[in-house]
Design an enzyme around this catalytic site. Structure first.
Site, mmCIF file in Angstrom:
data_model
loop_
_atom_site.group_PDB
_atom_site.id
_atom_site.type_symbol
_atom_site.label_atom_id
_atom_site.label_comp_id
_atom_site.label_asym_id
_atom_site.label_seq_id
_atom_site.Cartn_x
_atom_site.Cartn_y
_atom_site.Cartn_z
ATOM 1 N N ASP A 84 46.695 32.054 11.392
ATOM 2 C CA ASP A 84 46.576 30.642 11.723
ATOM 3 C C ASP A 84 47.652 30.372 12.789
ATOM 4 O O ASP A 84 48.563 31.185 12.983
ATOM 5 C CB ASP A 84 46.825 29.813 10.453
ATOM 6 C CG ASP A 84 46.899 28.332 10.734
ATOM 7 O OD1 ASP A 84 46.028 27.820 11.467
ATOM 8 O OD2 ASP A 84 47.839 27.680 10.234
ATOM 9 N N ASP A 129 49.119 26.689 13.939
ATOM 10 C CA ASP A 129 50.044 25.593 13.636
ATOM 11 C C ASP A 129 50.733 25.833 12.289
ATOM 12 O O ASP A 129 50.063 25.949 11.260
ATOM 13 C CB ASP A 129 49.278 24.259 13.568
ATOM 14 C CG ASP A 129 48.674 23.849 14.910
ATOM 15 O OD1 ASP A 129 49.436 23.726 15.878
ATOM 16 O OD2 ASP A 129 47.441 23.654 14.977
ATOM 17 N N GLY A 161 45.263 22.290 8.601
ATOM 18 C CA GLY A 161 44.088 23.156 8.626
ATOM 19 C C GLY A 161 42.769 22.406 8.741
ATOM 20 O O GLY A 161 41.706 23.008 8.786
ATOM 21 N N ARG A 175 40.359 17.729 13.662
ATOM 22 C CA ARG A 175 40.832 16.423 14.153
ATOM 23 C C ARG A 175 39.933 15.290 13.634
ATOM 24 O O ARG A 175 40.422 14.277 13.128
ATOM 25 C CB ARG A 175 40.848 16.435 15.676
ATOM 26 C CG ARG A 175 41.646 15.314 16.303
ATOM 27 C CD ARG A 175 41.520 15.379 17.817
ATOM 28 N NE ARG A 175 41.777 16.714 18.324
ATOM 29 C CZ ARG A 175 41.355 17.179 19.501
ATOM 30 N NH1 ARG A 175 40.664 16.406 20.306
ATOM 31 N NH2 ARG A 175 41.629 18.415 19.884
ATOM 32 N N SER A 193 42.338 24.367 15.581
ATOM 33 C CA SER A 193 42.768 23.532 16.710
ATOM 34 C C SER A 193 41.995 23.832 17.988
ATOM 35 O O SER A 193 41.811 24.984 18.363
ATOM 36 C CB SER A 193 44.258 23.743 16.972
ATOM 37 O OG SER A 193 44.619 23.052 18.148
ATOM 38 N N ASN A 200 43.286 22.946 20.705
ATOM 39 C CA ASN A 200 44.380 23.129 21.659
ATOM 40 C C ASN A 200 44.992 24.524 21.557
ATOM 41 O O ASN A 200 46.008 24.804 22.200
ATOM 42 C CB ASN A 200 45.476 22.086 21.412
ATOM 43 C CG ASN A 200 44.983 20.667 21.704
ATOM 44 O OD1 ASN A 200 44.629 20.355 22.836
ATOM 45 N ND2 ASN A 200 44.921 19.829 20.676
ATOM 46 N N ASP A 258 49.528 28.580 6.446
ATOM 47 C CA ASP A 258 50.504 27.647 5.860
ATOM 48 C C ASP A 258 49.818 26.488 5.138
ATOM 49 O O ASP A 258 50.514 25.625 4.602
ATOM 50 C CB ASP A 258 51.425 27.058 6.945
ATOM 51 C CG ASP A 258 50.682 26.097 7.855
ATOM 52 O OD1 ASP A 258 49.570 26.460 8.304
ATOM 53 O OD2 ASP A 258 51.180 24.989 8.103
HETATM 54 C C1 G6P Z 1 45.263 22.737 12.804
HETATM 55 C C2 G6P Z 1 46.256 21.771 12.181
HETATM 56 C C3 G6P Z 1 45.566 20.474 11.806
HETATM 57 C C4 G6P Z 1 44.835 19.911 13.016
HETATM 58 C C5 G6P Z 1 43.792 20.903 13.490
HETATM 59 C C6 G6P Z 1 43.029 20.417 14.716
HETATM 60 O O1 G6P Z 1 44.438 23.244 11.825
HETATM 61 O O2 G6P Z 1 46.841 22.332 11.023
HETATM 62 O O3 G6P Z 1 46.511 19.568 11.315
HETATM 63 O O4 G6P Z 1 44.206 18.689 12.688
HETATM 64 O O5 G6P Z 1 44.475 22.130 13.828
HETATM 65 O O6 G6P Z 1 43.894 20.424 15.813
HETATM 66 P P1 G6P Z 1 43.577 19.838 17.249
HETATM 67 O O7 G6P Z 1 44.690 20.417 18.079
HETATM 68 O O8 G6P Z 1 42.226 20.348 17.666
HETATM 69 O O9 G6P Z 1 43.610 18.356 17.141
HETATM 70 MG MG MG Z 2 48.433 25.765 9.871
#
Ligand code: G6P
Ligand code: MG
Length: 216
Positions: free
Chosen positions: A8, A10, A45, A48, A115, A117, A169
Site C-alpha cells: 500500500d 499512504d 484505504g 475518495r 489513491s 494520486n 496500514d
Molecule cells: C488511500 C488513502 C485513503 C484515500 C484513498 C484515495 O487509500 O488511505 O485515505 O481516500 O487513498 O486517495 P486519492 O489520492 O485518490 O484521493
Molecule cells: Mg494506507
C-alpha cells in the site's frame, strides 16, 4: 513460497495520511461537519468518493452527484497542494533500504493503492523504478476492502495470490488482502490492526527475508 510483495502507499511507504486528514478536515469545516483524527481512521484505504459518502453521512447531509463530484474535486485540489512539496525525505524510515533489499533478494514488487494520486507521489518520492507493477485508483473499480487492487497486483506480477504478501496500514486493506487469499503485514500496532498475521511499527532495520521468516 512468497515471491511477491504488494505495498500500500499512504501510511506504509510515506506518511501522507495527515495530509489527507487535513484536506478532509478543511472541507468538513466548510460544510459544518465535525471531523476528528478518529473519524479519519475509517477513511484509510477507502476511495475518495466513498470517503465523501462517510463524511456526508456523519453530517447527515445530501448532495447531487454533480455537487459530490465538485466536493471531491475541492478536496483533491487541496490534497494536491499539500503533496506538491513531497521529496524522497518524506519516505518513512527504512523504506528505501527495504525496497533495495527486496530487489536484491529477488522479490517481485507491486504497489496496491486506492489513491488516484499514487503515480504522482511515487515520482515525487523517486521510487517508481522499484516497482514491477503499479495498480492504483485509476485502474480499479472497487476500493478496499474489496480485494481487486491486490488481485490485479498479483496478476500483474505474474504470481498467484498465495505467493504474495501485502503490507498495509489500514483495516480495510488487511481485509482486502485476506479476501484476496493473501497474508498481510500490518504497519502499526496489533491493537489497531488485530487481523494482520504480523504487525510491525515500520521497516527500519528489517529485510524481507528476516520479516517473512516470522510470517509462517
Ligand atoms: C488511500 C488513502 C485513503 C484515500 C484513498 C484515495 O487509500 O488511505 O485515505 O481516500 O487513498 O486517495 P486519492 O489520492 O485518490 O484521493
Ligand atoms: Mg494506507
Amino acid at each position: 513460497m512468497i515471491r511477491g510483495l504488494l505495498f500500500d502507499l499512504d501510511g506504509v511507504l510515506v506518511n501522507t495520511n495527515p495530509l489527507h486528514y487535513q484536506a478532509w478536515k478543511e472541507l468538513a469545516e466548510e460544510l459544518g461537519i465535525p471531523f476528528t483524527p478518529k473519524d479519519h481512521e475509517a477513511f484509510l484505504g477507502v476511495s475518495r468518493a466513498q470517503c465523501l459518502e462517510l463524511l456526508l453521512q456523519k453530517g447527515n447531509q445530501s448532495f447531487s452527484p454533480q455537487e459530490k463530484a465538485r466536493l471531491c474535486g475541492r478536496k483533491n485540489d487541496r490534497y494536491r497542494e499539500l503533496i506538491g512539496g513531497l521529496t524522497p525525505a518524506a519516505l518513512l524510515p527504512g523504506v528505501p533500504e527495504f525496497l533495495k533489499a527486496a530487489r536484491a533478494e529477488g522479490y517481485r514488487i507491486g504497489l496496491g493503492s486506492v489513491s488516484k494520486n499514487a503515480g504522482f507521489i511515487l515520482e515525487k518520492l523517486k521510487i517508481t523504478a522499484f516497482f514491477d507493477a503499479v495498480i492504483d485508483g485509476t485502474g480499479i473499480l472497487s476500493g478496499k476492502p474489496d480485494p481487486e487492487v491486490f488481485l490485479k497486483g498479483a496478476q500483474a506480477l505474474g504470481l498467484l495470490p498465495e505467493q504474495c504478501v501485502v503490507f498495509e496500514d489500514s483495516a480495510a486493506g488487511i481485509e482486502a488482502a485476506h479476501r484476496g487469499g493473501m497474508k498481510a503485514v500490518g504497519i502499526g500496532t496489533p491493537q489497531r490492526l488485530p487481523a494482520a498475521e504480523l504487525t510491525i511499527p515500520g521497516f527500519a532495520g528489517l529485510t524481507p527475508a528476516v520479516l517473512l521468516s516470522k510470517l509462517v
